[in-house]
Design an enzyme around this catalytic site. Structure first.
Site, short mmCIF file in Angstrom:
data_model
loop_
_atom_site.label_atom_id
_atom_site.label_comp_id
_atom_site.label_asym_id
_atom_site.label_seq_id
_atom_site.Cartn_x
_atom_site.Cartn_y
_atom_site.Cartn_z
N ASP A 142 20.38 52.49 -14.80
CA ASP A 142 20.38 51.14 -15.36
C ASP A 142 21.49 50.29 -14.76
OD1 ASP A 142 18.24 51.38 -17.40
OD2 ASP A 142 19.59 52.87 -18.27
N ASP A 168 23.43 55.97 -10.27
CA ASP A 168 23.21 55.59 -11.66
C ASP A 168 21.84 54.92 -11.72
OD1 ASP A 168 23.87 54.70 -14.40
OD2 ASP A 168 23.99 52.73 -13.45
#
Length: 215
Positions: A11, A9
């Site tokens: 953020d 991922d």
């Protein structure tokens, strides 16, 4: 872990951007007359695509209203450039060492393609990744479409990759296709939330992540 591909991922996992996203959403929505929500509400939707996030924050919102918030959000969000200093300490080295060990690295994110392309360059992390997938070109987490596209690119099975993320949406997405996952506690959701999705491990430091990955 003996996996061929590590999927990250963005953020809250690689980059310390959660507060900036929450601030930008709050500012954009309240300036347009929407009610101010608890800060945790803005944080909790990070990881979803923007459409899905706004539908969760403001149920019943129309497409026209959504477009107005998105436009104003982009103005605030892109006013701040992601720099190498925003990358969590040690994560750039994790990527470099994974590549050095011959493992593939990729990104599966709720960001828009525009947002990710900008951040890949300004953060300096772009060269580490073979493929990146965004919510606005596939489907939003926790739908596993972006993971399916990534493993198809590599020609591997879901069990030969691992998803690393800081939210329930990351781990839920991986669980839906039988992909191992690792939850990190330095982003949005804490251990008790991440544990609901049976991750291979939950880590709270980068050295612990390195150990789990066998680096």
């Amino acid at each position: 872990m003996n996996v061929k591909v590590v999927i990250f991922d963005w953020d809250g996992t690689l980059v310390d951007s959660v507060d900036h996203i929450a601030d930008s959403l709050h500012q954009a929505a309240t300036e347009l007359g929407y009610p101010a929500l608890e800060r945790e509400a803005y944080r909790d939707i990070i990881g979803l695509g923007m459409v899905e996030a706004l539908e969760k924050l403001y149920p019943g919102i129309s497409h026209v209203e959504m477009s107005a918030i998105r436009e104003r959000y982009a103005r605030y969000f892109f006013s701040k450039v992601t720099t190498p200093q925003n990358v969590f300490v040690g994560m750039a080295e994790v990527l470099a060492d994974l590549r050095g060990a011959g493992r593939g690295c990729s990104v599966a994110t709720g960001k828009s393609r525009r947002g990710l392309e900008t951040a890949l360059v300004s953060s300096g992390l772009g060269p580490h990744f073979d493929i990146t997938r965004c919510a606005d070109e596939t489907r939003s987490k926790p739908d596993p479409t972006m993971l399916e596209e990534i493993i198809r690119f590599y020609g591997i099975e879901a069990s030969e990759a691992v998803m690393i993320g800081d939210t329930r949406y990351d781990l839920d997405m991986a669980q839906r296709i039988g992909m191992p996952s690792i939850g990190v506690e330095w982003g949005v959701h804490q251990r008790e939330v991440l544990a609901d999705y049976a991750p291979h491990a939950i880590v709270d430091t980068v050295p612990e992540l390195r150990r789990v990955l066998g680096l």
